[in-house]
Write a protein that holds these residues in place. Structure first.
Motif, PDB file in Angstrom:
ATOM      1  N   LEU A  71      16.944  52.860  11.544  1.00  0.00           N
ATOM      2  CA  LEU A  71      18.365  52.561  11.411  1.00  0.00           C
ATOM      3  C   LEU A  71      18.675  51.746  10.165  1.00  0.00           C
ATOM      4  O   LEU A  71      19.752  51.886   9.566  1.00  0.00           O
ATOM      5  N   GLU A  72      17.737  50.887   9.745  1.00  0.00           N
ATOM      6  CA  GLU A  72      18.017  50.069   8.566  1.00  0.00           C
ATOM      7  C   GLU A  72      17.962  50.888   7.280  1.00  0.00           C
ATOM      8  O   GLU A  72      18.365  50.421   6.216  1.00  0.00           O
ATOM      9  N   LYS A  73      17.496  52.136   7.379  1.00  0.00           N
ATOM     10  CA  LYS A  73      17.541  53.038   6.226  1.00  0.00           C
ATOM     11  C   LYS A  73      18.960  53.537   5.957  1.00  0.00           C
ATOM     12  O   LYS A  73      19.211  54.163   4.921  1.00  0.00           O
ATOM     13  N   GLY A  74      19.865  53.309   6.915  1.00  0.00           N
ATOM     14  CA  GLY A  74      21.234  53.771   6.748  1.00  0.00           C
ATOM     15  C   GLY A  74      21.461  55.193   7.197  1.00  0.00           C
ATOM     16  O   GLY A  74      22.405  55.854   6.741  1.00  0.00           O
ATOM     17  N   VAL A  75      20.609  55.684   8.117  1.00  0.00           N
ATOM     18  CA  VAL A  75      20.803  57.053   8.612  1.00  0.00           C
ATOM     19  C   VAL A  75      22.106  57.129   9.406  1.00  0.00           C
ATOM     20  O   VAL A  75      22.515  56.155  10.032  1.00  0.00           O
ATOM     21  N   PRO A  76      22.782  58.266   9.388  1.00  0.00           N
ATOM     22  CA  PRO A  76      24.009  58.407  10.171  1.00  0.00           C
ATOM     23  C   PRO A  76      23.713  58.291  11.667  1.00  0.00           C
ATOM     24  O   PRO A  76      22.717  58.848  12.153  1.00  0.00           O
ATOM     25  N   VAL A  77      24.545  57.574  12.366  1.00  0.00           N
ATOM     26  CA  VAL A  77      24.362  57.392  13.808  1.00  0.00           C
ATOM     27  C   VAL A  77      25.668  57.676  14.540  1.00  0.00           C
ATOM     28  O   VAL A  77      26.757  57.586  13.971  1.00  0.00           O
ATOM     29  N   CYS A  78      25.524  58.007  15.800  1.00  0.00           N
ATOM     30  CA  CYS A  78      26.649  58.098  16.726  1.00  0.00           C
ATOM     31  C   CYS A  78      26.399  57.059  17.810  1.00  0.00           C
ATOM     32  O   CYS A  78      25.340  57.062  18.441  1.00  0.00           O
ATOM     33  N   ILE A  79      27.349  56.141  17.996  1.00  0.00           N
ATOM     34  CA  ILE A  79      27.219  55.072  18.978  1.00  0.00           C
ATOM     35  C   ILE A  79      28.250  55.309  20.079  1.00  0.00           C
ATOM     36  O   ILE A  79      29.432  55.524  19.791  1.00  0.00           O
ATOM     37  N   SER A  80      27.795  55.273  21.330  1.00  0.00           N
ATOM     38  CA  SER A  80      28.698  55.533  22.444  1.00  0.00           C
ATOM     39  C   SER A  80      28.607  54.429  23.489  1.00  0.00           C
ATOM     40  O   SER A  80      27.566  53.818  23.686  1.00  0.00           O
ATOM     41  N   VAL A  81      29.737  54.184  24.137  1.00  0.00           N
ATOM     42  CA  VAL A  81      29.865  53.183  25.194  1.00  0.00           C
ATOM     43  C   VAL A  81      30.749  53.775  26.280  1.00  0.00           C
ATOM     44  O   VAL A  81      31.763  54.422  25.969  1.00  0.00           O
ATOM     45  N   THR A  82      30.387  53.584  27.553  1.00  0.00           N
ATOM     46  CA  THR A  82      31.208  54.072  28.661  1.00  0.00           C
ATOM     47  C   THR A  82      31.289  53.022  29.754  1.00  0.00           C
ATOM     48  O   THR A  82      30.276  52.447  30.139  1.00  0.00           O
ATOM     49  N   LEU A  83      32.494  52.774  30.241  1.00  0.00           N
ATOM     50  CA  LEU A  83      32.742  51.915  31.397  1.00  0.00           C
ATOM     51  C   LEU A  83      33.340  52.780  32.496  1.00  0.00           C
ATOM     52  O   LEU A  83      34.327  53.487  32.264  1.00  0.00           O
ATOM     53  N   ILE A  84      32.743  52.753  33.674  1.00  0.00           N
ATOM     54  CA  ILE A  84      33.232  53.550  34.803  1.00  0.00           C
ATOM     55  C   ILE A  84      34.066  52.650  35.716  1.00  0.00           C
ATOM     56  O   ILE A  84      33.600  51.609  36.172  1.00  0.00           O
ATOM     57  N   ASP A  85      35.304  53.052  35.989  1.00  0.00           N
ATOM     58  CA  ASP A  85      36.221  52.259  36.819  1.00  0.00           C
ATOM     59  C   ASP A  85      36.378  52.812  38.231  1.00  0.00           C
ATOM     60  O   ASP A  85      36.632  52.050  39.166  1.00  0.00           O
ATOM     61  N   ALA A  86      36.250  54.118  38.402  1.00  0.00           N
ATOM     62  CA  ALA A  86      36.417  54.690  39.738  1.00  0.00           C
ATOM     63  C   ALA A  86      35.944  56.138  39.756  1.00  0.00           C
ATOM     64  O   ALA A  86      35.980  56.835  38.729  1.00  0.00           O
ATOM     65  N   LEU A  87      35.492  56.568  40.949  1.00  0.00           N
ATOM     66  CA  LEU A  87      35.245  57.983  41.193  1.00  0.00           C
ATOM     67  C   LEU A  87      36.539  58.585  41.714  1.00  0.00           C
ATOM     68  O   LEU A  87      37.177  58.018  42.604  1.00  0.00           O
ATOM     69  N   VAL A  88      36.924  59.695  41.157  1.00  0.00           N
ATOM     70  CA  VAL A  88      38.176  60.357  41.543  1.00  0.00           C
ATOM     71  C   VAL A  88      37.829  61.514  42.479  1.00  0.00           C
ATOM     72  O   VAL A  88      37.212  62.498  42.061  1.00  0.00           O
ATOM     73  N   VAL A  89      38.208  61.369  43.744  1.00  0.00           N
ATOM     74  CA  VAL A  89      37.852  62.336  44.780  1.00  0.00           C
ATOM     75  C   VAL A  89      39.064  63.219  45.066  1.00  0.00           C
ATOM     76  O   VAL A  89      40.064  62.761  45.617  1.00  0.00           O
ATOM     77  N   ALA A  90      38.960  64.467  44.683  1.00  0.00           N
ATOM     78  CA  ALA A  90      40.063  65.403  44.887  1.00  0.00           C
ATOM     79  C   ALA A  90      39.839  66.221  46.163  1.00  0.00           C
ATOM     80  O   ALA A  90      38.881  66.007  46.908  1.00  0.00           O
ATOM     81  N   LYS A  91      40.726  67.158  46.405  1.00  0.00           N
ATOM     82  CA  LYS A  91      40.614  68.014  47.588  1.00  0.00           C
ATOM     83  C   LYS A  91      39.655  69.183  47.364  1.00  0.00           C
ATOM     84  O   LYS A  91      39.313  69.893  48.297  1.00  0.00           O
TER      85      LYS A  91
END
Length: 212
Positions: A71-91
């Motif tokens: 990473l310190e070479k400066g290679v391109p990166v994709c950084i992702s973060v996810t926060l889960i707030d609820a499971l959505v239960v449908a019919k």
């Protein structure tokens, strides 16, 4: 923050947001991110702790880490973060979903050379993981800082994506006598548990319930 073409989602594009306030709030709440990159024609995806300060995201690692070396070479990166707030239960299973807040950003790592800045980043990160703990701990030694690499990533090409609310059932499913709604999910900090060396020590104020 104007969206780049690669930041525009192919599905549910209306959920995408590009304002810094939304992006920053998600990054500040999340404790860990996943950094993805390619090296030697192979894909890599590494979870790691991080902290945001102003318009940069910082990570740290051992100076001997192959992950950090790449990473310190400066290679391109994709950084992702996810926060889960609820499971959505449908019919129907097809209409199930998740209430979430996420950020995806594209950047390149820049190695921080100044010890003063490295100290600051390590303080920000420590206090993010365990709030108000830096001043309580044994001060970090200079040789420990020298053994640590700190990388900074600009948060210029970033987008947030969120979902809130109840299920979006198909019209023909709405009259069905099948329960639908949401199941909230919360990440909580429980009471601290001491190790054998700390059983007779008082719990510091910053670790007391409701403080961390």
């Amino acid at each position: 923050m104007a969206p780049q073409s690669h930041l525009i989602p192919s599905r549910s594009a209306k959920r995408a947001q590009y304002d810094k306030e939304t992006i920053y709030s998600i990054l500040d709440e999340a404790l860990f991110c996943t950094i993805s990159y390619a090296a030697g024609n192979k894909p890599f995806s590494i979870p790691t702790a991080f902290v945001r300060y102003e318009n940069k995201l910082y990570i740290h690692g051992s100076v001997g880490s192959h992950f950090i070396w790449e990473l310190e070479k400066g290679v391109p990166v994709c950084i992702s973060v996810t926060l889960i707030d609820a499971l959505v239960v449908a019919k129907s299973a097809f209409s199930h979903s998740v209430n979430y807040r996420s950020v995806v950003l594209f950047s390149q790592g820049v190695k921080m050379e100044e010890d003063a800045l490295k100290f600051s980043v390590l303080e920000w990160l420590t206090n993010k993981i365990v709030p108000n703990s830096w001043d309580y701990l044994r001060p970090m030694k200079e040789n420990e800082v020298r053994k640590t690499t700190v990388l900074a990533f600009d948060i210029d090409e970033a987008s947030a994506k969120t979902r809130t609310g109840m299920p979006n059932d198909e019209d023909e499913d709405k009259p069905l006598p099948i329960w639908s709604g949401i199941i909230p999910i919360e990440t909580t900090r429980r009471d601290p548990v001491p190790d054998d060396l700390s059983r007779n020590l008082p719990l510091p104020v910053h670790l007391q319930p409701g403080k961390a």
